[in-house]
Design a protein around this motif. Structure first.
Motif, PDB file in Angstrom:
ATOM      1  N   GLU A 182      17.183  19.902  20.195  1.00  0.00           N
ATOM      2  CA  GLU A 182      17.237  18.813  19.235  1.00  0.00           C
ATOM      3  C   GLU A 182      18.661  18.337  19.009  1.00  0.00           C
ATOM      4  N   SER A 183      19.545  19.306  18.807  1.00  0.00           N
ATOM      5  CA  SER A 183      20.956  18.937  18.722  1.00  0.00           C
ATOM      6  C   SER A 183      21.719  19.807  19.716  1.00  0.00           C
ATOM      7  N   PRO A 184      22.044  19.257  20.869  1.00  0.00           N
ATOM      8  CA  PRO A 184      22.727  20.041  21.898  1.00  0.00           C
ATOM      9  C   PRO A 184      24.026  20.629  21.356  1.00  0.00           C
ATOM     10  N   SER A 185      24.318  21.854  21.762  1.00  0.00           N
ATOM     11  CA  SER A 185      25.531  22.495  21.257  1.00  0.00           C
ATOM     12  C   SER A 185      26.774  21.847  21.865  1.00  0.00           C
ATOM     13  N   ALA A 186      26.619  21.229  23.028  1.00  0.00           N
ATOM     14  CA  ALA A 186      27.756  20.584  23.716  1.00  0.00           C
ATOM     15  C   ALA A 186      28.954  21.507  23.815  1.00  0.00           C
ATOM     16  N   SER A 187      28.696  22.739  24.170  1.00  0.00           N
ATOM     17  CA  SER A 187      29.766  23.732  24.147  1.00  0.00           C
ATOM     18  C   SER A 187      30.460  23.897  25.483  1.00  0.00           C
ATOM     19  N   CYS A 188      29.832  23.489  26.581  1.00  0.00           N
ATOM     20  CA  CYS A 188      30.455  23.783  27.877  1.00  0.00           C
ATOM     21  C   CYS A 188      31.488  22.739  28.281  1.00  0.00           C
ATOM     22  N   ARG A 189      31.451  21.593  27.680  1.00  0.00           N
ATOM     23  CA  ARG A 189      32.420  20.517  27.940  1.00  0.00           C
ATOM     24  C   ARG A 189      32.481  20.138  29.418  1.00  0.00           C
ATOM     25  N   MET A 190      31.350  20.119  30.064  1.00  0.00           N
ATOM     26  CA  MET A 190      31.290  19.796  31.481  1.00  0.00           C
ATOM     27  C   MET A 190      30.799  18.374  31.723  1.00  0.00           C
ATOM     28  N   CYS A 191      29.976  17.853  30.808  1.00  0.00           N
ATOM     29  CA  CYS A 191      29.178  16.674  31.132  1.00  0.00           C
ATOM     30  C   CYS A 191      29.845  15.365  30.709  1.00  0.00           C
ATOM     31  N   PHE A 192      31.162  15.369  30.656  1.00  0.00           N
ATOM     32  CA  PHE A 192      31.868  14.160  30.237  1.00  0.00           C
ATOM     33  C   PHE A 192      31.578  12.958  31.133  1.00  0.00           C
ATOM     34  N   VAL A 193      31.513  11.790  30.492  1.00  0.00           N
ATOM     35  CA  VAL A 193      31.434  10.518  31.202  1.00  0.00           C
ATOM     36  C   VAL A 193      32.249   9.502  30.388  1.00  0.00           C
ATOM     37  N   GLU A 194      32.521   8.374  31.006  1.00  0.00           N
ATOM     38  CA  GLU A 194      33.160   7.297  30.237  1.00  0.00           C
ATOM     39  C   GLU A 194      32.157   6.180  29.987  1.00  0.00           C
TER      40      GLU A 194
END
Ligand code: SF4
Ligand code: SF4
Ligand code: FES
Ligand code: FES
Lengths: 214, 178
Positions: free
Chosen positions: A41-53
């Motif tokens: 539901e709310s991704p932790s976004a902890s790995c910092r891999m999936c960046f995009v612009e």
């Protein structure tokens, strides 16, 4: 409702409510990711891999935290994005016991895939290596955990909680010392496990395994 | 993590079980409950984590995960002689971590643990306010400044000897022994 967006000069469609990361992956546009599961539901976004612009947003953003919008214009491979991803990967590898030959995840490991994709050697030289003292945690009756292979993505915790209502696995401690722990001081947690190995399957690397004897 | 509970601690645990009943069974109460337990026992033994989990109806590993996040909670009984090694900025620069390592090696326990006889425990602390003496270690209440790895063994030995002497004195004074 289907929305239209443009990713790397390619027109794609995605259902409203999807994350940008999922939309890319569904359209065969690979964005490195380690900690994302579609049902979060709310991704932790902890790995910092999936960046995009995203056009109109000054800084790169983790695509697992963004929902698709109509007419969004996205780039997944800018120099800024790659730099962030390579740094995140190198940091992960600096606390990783890279020994693929002796690892059951060899060749099916997400960390290997990402390293190959980003053209980063698995043994980067620039950073000091920092490993945890416990190499193998065998305290759980059925599970084996390798702290120095764990990328702390949290998938195992999330998936176990989803399946059993509460998670046998947990994050413990904090900062550099953070580990995944089953805290099996008692055997009650093993009752929950039964012959479930959902967490082992969810692990993107070789940090969890089922004990051979069980 | 699994030291045997002393008789006193077992009693305290019963007391805690009663006290638990005064806390509403609500997740939000986890931290106050853990604080109550530690106030009564001086640490959080696994037996206590278990009854806390039962009371709140959550899994033990969750209690453990939350508790280990906070510095205020400890999982081993404090030793009779707690060793506190300063790793504040000044002591860090003066290689306080090497002092810590030496205590760990000599006492055969890690930071945060207690020797099986409960004589010594090791803890890292932040600046204790006498940076000019860095690196600093505090044993019991005594501050030892300008620590060096070579001093570690002597300090521990001195305490052990002191203990032995006191022990002998006590025996001497026991009636029917002299
Ligand atoms: S987890 Fe992946 S990168 Fe790490 S040792 Fe195993 S195969 Fe290699
Ligand atoms: S054990 Fe595997 S799934 Fe769990 S946090 Fe570590 S890397 Fe992720
Ligand atoms: S997948 Fe987005 S931060 Fe990990
Ligand atoms: S940093 Fe150790 S006493 Fe100040």
């Amino acid at each position: 409702m289907m929305l239209k967006l443009r990713v790397d000069n390619q027109e794609i469609e995605a259902r409203e409510g999807k994350t940008l990361l999922q939309a890319c992956l569904d359209n065969q546009i690979y964005v490195p990711n380690l900690c994302y599961l579609e049902d979060m539901e709310s991704p932790s976004a902890s790995c910092r891999m999936c960046f995009v612009e995203i056009e109109g947003t000054p800084q790169p953003v983790p695509s697992c935290t963004v929902q698709v919008k109509n007419d969004m214009v996205v780039k997944t491979d800018t120099p800024a994005v790659r730099q962030l991803q390579r740094t995140a990967l190198r940091l992960l590898l600096s606390v990783h016991d890279v020994d693929c030959k002796n690892c059951h995840a060899n060749k099916k490991c997400e960390l290997q895939n990402i390293a190959k994709f980003l053209k980063v050697g698995l043994k980067p030289k620039r950073l000091e290596r920092y490993l945890k003292e416990t190499l193998i945690d065998e305290t759980h009756p059925f599970l084996i955990h390798y702290p120095n292979r764990c990328v702390l993505c949290g998938k195992c915790v999330h998936i176990c909680r989803g399946k059993h209502g509460e998670s046998v696995l947990t994050f413990a401690r904090r900062g550099f010392d953070t580990i995944i722990s089953t805290y099996s001081a008692t055997d009650e947690s093993s009752l929950t496990c039964g012959d479930c190995d959902t967490c082992v399957k969810a692990c993107p690397v070789g940090a969890l395994a089922v004990k051979e004897s069980s | 993590m699994n030291e045997e509970l002393t008789e006193e601690e077992k009693e305290a645990l019963k007391h805690i079980a009663l006290k638990l009943e005064t806390f509403e069974k609500h997740r939000g109460n986890l931290i106050p409950i853990l604080q109550m337990v530690q106030n009564n026992l001086a640490y959080l033994p696994s037996e206590a984590l278990k009854i806390v989990a039962q009371h709140l109806g959550i899994i033990e590993s969750e209690v453990y995960g939350v508790a280990t996040f906070y510095n205020q909670f400890r999982f081993h009984p404090p030793g009779k002689y707690p060793v506190k090694v300063c790793l504040g900025t000044a002591c860090h620069v003066k290689a306080g971590d090497i002092i810590l390592e030496n205590f760990e090696r000599k006492l055969e326990i890690s930071d945060g643990e207690t020797t099986p006889d409960r004589e010594f425990s090791i803890e890292r602390v932040a600046c204790v306010g006498c940076c000019a003496l860095a690196p600093v270690a505090i044993i019991d209440e005594t501050v030892h400044g300008h620590m060096a790895p070579s001093k570690v063994e002597g300090l521990i030995l001195r305490i052990k000897l002191q203990e032995e002497i006191e022990e002998r004195e006590k025996k001497k004074n026991e009636p029917g022994q002299s």
